[in-house]
Design an enzyme around this catalytic site. Structure first.
Site, short mmCIF file in Angstrom:
data_model
loop_
_atom_site.label_atom_id
_atom_site.label_comp_id
_atom_site.label_asym_id
_atom_site.label_seq_id
_atom_site.Cartn_x
_atom_site.Cartn_y
_atom_site.Cartn_z
N ASP A 41 8.98 10.61 -3.69
CA ASP A 41 7.54 10.50 -3.60
C ASP A 41 6.87 10.39 -5.01
O ASP A 41 7.51 10.49 -6.08
CB ASP A 41 6.94 11.57 -2.73
C1 NOJ Z 1 1.69 10.30 -2.37
C2 NOJ Z 1 1.98 10.53 -0.77
O1 NOJ Z 1 2.54 11.65 -0.37
C3 NOJ Z 1 2.68 9.23 -0.12
O2 NOJ Z 1 2.70 9.55 1.05
C4 NOJ Z 1 2.43 8.06 -0.80
O3 NOJ Z 1 3.01 7.04 -0.21
C5 NOJ Z 1 2.42 8.12 -2.20
N1 NOJ Z 1 1.51 9.14 -2.84
C6 NOJ Z 1 2.23 6.64 -2.98
O4 NOJ Z 1 0.75 6.40 -2.85
#
Ligand code: NOJ
Length: 758
Positions: free
Chosen positions: A288
């Site tokens: 993530d």
């Molecule tokens: C953080 C989030 O937790 C995740 O779900 C997302 O895909 C990413 N940011 C990218 O935006």
């Protein structure tokens, strides 16, 4: 793979009747191997680097400017981009790779596709309330078509985190509290995104997230510690991921949280042990946003180099905006601290997906301006969004059948901070939606009613104040109740009142945990004042999480759960309010009476003291609140009535080699056609580990005309009864079971059966 080995495999595949798909897979492996053999370590590391463009900001940006990012792309030091959301933008970057880098390995373009791209569908929690897997798959399919028309070839979705905590803002993104339903929805979404053929330019690679247990953050606070045990991990958290893997999901995103002392983004047992080895999955894992560099803040790595070391060793293949792989992996390889085989494996996994997408055959296959102009936000897509919204609405309460409202009504007061709101229905993860582009409920009502109807509107109180955005804190109005008088005056003089209250779009979503799941004080006051002057009251809720609204449930005759329903929210709600559509949604989460009951879920354990004994306090309960939810999982009403009769099982004792059927007669005993979600629950009475009091194990959507009946049957076999046992494997244990069928998890229509070994 050598040339001869490949020839042999192809020959073998013809002999054994291998499908075309398997042959393609073999060819892809060969192309992956051949490309890998030409790559330098630096180029390999490049494939593991994922940068964000500045089109959209979905996390704290790294310190690298756009120009530097472009330079690195040209040098082949970047494998993928996120948040680049136009054909022109993506083309510029893809061209930079093709014109300048040595091996010309096309970029992946990722984006969060949570409930739509530009046409906005209901939030995932709401879509799940439809229990309509075909409709959910269709919604993901349309989202994929729109996104791919805009240059995206990789979806950061579906989010499949099971959660039982309404405080956690990200419950809106998932499929609720149940792993069985969650698994079915995960598969529907993966299939919707990926279609039958990843190289079709209308489909894209999916990414299930967040691996794993992110939905169990302590106290519902986003990014917080998780410390569940193996039972919960295997029986509750992992099933939707496993289902997505079995459905061929191309990628998996590791999570922000730690799990019992190990951050999941560097959790070797999870990432390599379970996902890659035990499940034999050949896709790639992406961290993530910054979750690898965050190993330092977790206290799991002392610096960036150690963070890179720990994550790659654990099996995390790609670094999203963390910049630690790009800075340290090459050195770690040169110093022999990280085995080159590990890097090769990560690169192969990423290249495999790029080949499957057809990017090497045509790197511009998703970059088509004509499609961008004609395939996004079309009338057809908006109609599909409305259809999905209709299916997602849940009728929570309808005393005296106050709903549906007759279209002959002469005057109606539409009141509340969300009644005319054109933005909140778009929800939190609204992709490229235009601000204020949803149809408000007021507009929907105006459209559906004859011009002669007197429709009055008052906001009553404000909800969100000032600037609202995906990234920043939201300010809520907690004190100002100035507009209540005006609203009460309208309510007094109307034949019926529709009161639209709940949560702002940006109250739920990432980083939006709350300690309270009640209505804001001004909304509570507004409700009290309005219900005093007009008992002919319908409350429409818009929210991204379960709300604790015991007073509303006590005093309002009708409550319609309308979540954040997307672009066509107002049309869908109005059609249901005035009976043009019979609601059929059922809750995918329990609604608590009070925040103190959270985490609250239907598939709970019995405990050793489940029931009140002799009027004493020595049982598992609260002294100031009931244990039961306000509205249980699976609950939802409609404008007709269904009765269940003739509940039978085909055999009371059966062996693991056999199957039995549980069947029930469902009859529409009301006056209009309607759809019921028939639900099957099972209780394994005794186990090597304690078992929940009820678990969803099947469901079927049945539409019946008035007076019509249907026998609905479910097959029960050994597989359906499996769980992750004390033996640390998935198996069904012989013994006694109860089976329930009904229209919610609160059904008490029950039969018994016994499973034997032989
Ligand atoms: C953080 C989030 O937790 C995740 O779900 C997302 O895909 C990413 N940011 C990218 O935006």
């Amino acid at each position: 793979m050598t040339y001869y080995k490949l020839l042999f495999l192809i020959f073998f595949s013809f002999l054994t009747g291998f499908s075309q798909k398997s042959q393609q897979a073999i060819l892809i492996e060969q192309r992956v191997d051949s490309l890998l053999s030409q790559m330098t370590v630096s180029e390999k590391v490049g494939q593991l680097v994922l940068y964000s463009g500045s089109w959209d900001v979905t996390g704290p940006p790294s310190d690298l400017g756009n120009q530097k990012k472009l330079d690195n792309i040209k040098k082949g030091k970047v494998g993928a981009m996120l948040n680049v959301t136009s054909v022109a933008g993506a083309k510029k970057l893809q061209k930079a790779v093709l014109d300048h880098s040595r091996l010309k390995i096309p970029l992946l373009f990722g984006y969060d596709l949570i409930h739509g791209f530009k046409t906005i569908f209901p939030i995932p929690l709401a879509e799940t309330a439809s229990w309509d897997l075909e409709a959910i798959q269709n919604s993901a399919g349309i989202t994929a078509r729109e996104a791919t028309a805009s240059g995206i070839n990789w979806a950061f979705g579906p989010m499949v985190d099971i959660s039982r905590d309404a405080r956690w803002g990200r419950v809106m993104e998932g499929a609720g509290e149940d792993p069985f339903l969650g698994s079915k929805v995960a598969v529907a979404r993966v299939q919707g995104f990926q279609g039958k053929d990843l190289s079709d330019p209308h489909t894209l690679a999916a990414c299930v997230k967040h691996f794993a247990a992110y939905g169990f953050a302590e106290a519902g606070r986003d990014y917080n510690t998780v410390s569940i045990g193996a039972y919960e991990l295997f029986n509750t958290v992992l099933p939707p991921f496993k289902a997505a893997v079995d459905a061929g999901v191309a990628s998996v995103m590791s999570a922000f949280n730690e799990l019992d002392g190990i951050p999941t983004s560097a959790h070797k047992e999870l990432l390599t042990g379970i996902l890659k080895e035990k499940w034999n999955w050949d896709g790639f894992i992406v961290s993530d946003w910054g979750s690898i560099v965050e190993l330092i803040l977790h206290g799991y790595a002392k610096d960036q180099k150690e963070a890179a070391y720990r994550a790659i060793n654990a099996g995390n293949d790609m670094d999203m905006e963390g910049r630690v792989y790009e800075k340290h992996l090459e050195t770690l390889i040169t110093e022999n601290k990280v085995a080159i085989q590990l890097l090769d494996d990560a690169v192969k996994r990423i290249l495999r997906v790029k080949f499957k997408l057809g990017l090497f055959d045509d790197p511009y296959r998703y970059l088509n301006e004509k499609r961008e102009q004609s395939e996004i936000y079309t009338q057809e897509n908006l109609e599909a969004a409305e259809d999905m919204a209709l299916k997602s609405i849940v009728l929570l309460q309808n005393k005296n059948n106050i709903l549906p409202i007759s279209k002959k009504v002469t005057s109606i007061a539409v009141i509340g901070p969300l009644a005319a709101d054109k933005d909140t229905p778009l929800g939190n993860w609204r992709g490229k939606a235009e601000k204020e582009s949803a149809i408000s409920l007021l507009e929907g009502i105006q459209e559906i009613l004859p011009k002669s109807t007197k429709i009055s509107y008052a906001k009553g109180v404000h909800l969100g104040l000032g600037e609202r955005s995906f990234t920043n804190e939201l300010t809520l109005n907690r004190t100002d109740d100035n507009g209540i008088e005006e609203a009460v005056a309208l309510a007094k003089n109307a034949e019926i009142v529709v009161l639209v209250i709940g949560e702002e779009a940006f109250q739920s979503g990432e980083g939006r945990s709350q300690v309270s799941i009640e209505l804001t004080n001004p909304q509570k006051k507004l409700f009290e004042a309005v219900q005093k002057v007009n008992k002919n009251l319908v409350v429409v809720l818009m929210n991204g999480r379960p709300l604790a609204i015991p007073d509303v449930a006590e005093k309002a005759p009708a409550i319609l759960e309308a979540w954040h329903l997307g672009s066509r929210s107002g049309n869908a709600i109005a059609r249901i309010l005035f009976g043009a559509y019979n609601p059929s949604g059922k809750l995918p989460v329990s609604f608590p009476r009070h925040i103190g009951q959270v985490p609250l879920y239907y598939n709970t354990k019995s405990t050793g003291r489940p029931a009140n004994a002799q009027g004493m306090v020595f049982w598992s309960h609260y002294t100031d609140e009931r244990n039961a939810p306000l509205f249980p999982f699976g609950h939802g009403l409609c404008y007709t009535s269904f009765t269940y009769s003739n509940f039978k099982i085909s055999k009371e004792t059966f062996s693991k080699k056999e199957k039995i059927t549980a069947s029930v007669k469902l009859t529409n005993t009301g006056k209009v056609a309607g759809k019921e979600v028939v639900q099957l629950y099972i209780q394994d009475l005794f186990g090597s580990l304690t078992r929940p009091i009820k678990e969803l194990k099947g469901f079927e959507l049945v539409t019946l005309n008035p007076g019509e009946s249907k026998i609905v049957s479910f097959i029960i076999d050994e597989k359906l009864l499996q769980f992750y046992t004390a033996n640390k494997k998935w198996e069904a244990e012989p013994g006694d079971f109860k089976v329930y069928i009904g229209g919610s998890s609160y059904t008490d229509l029950v039969q018994k059966f016994r499973l034997t070994d032989l």
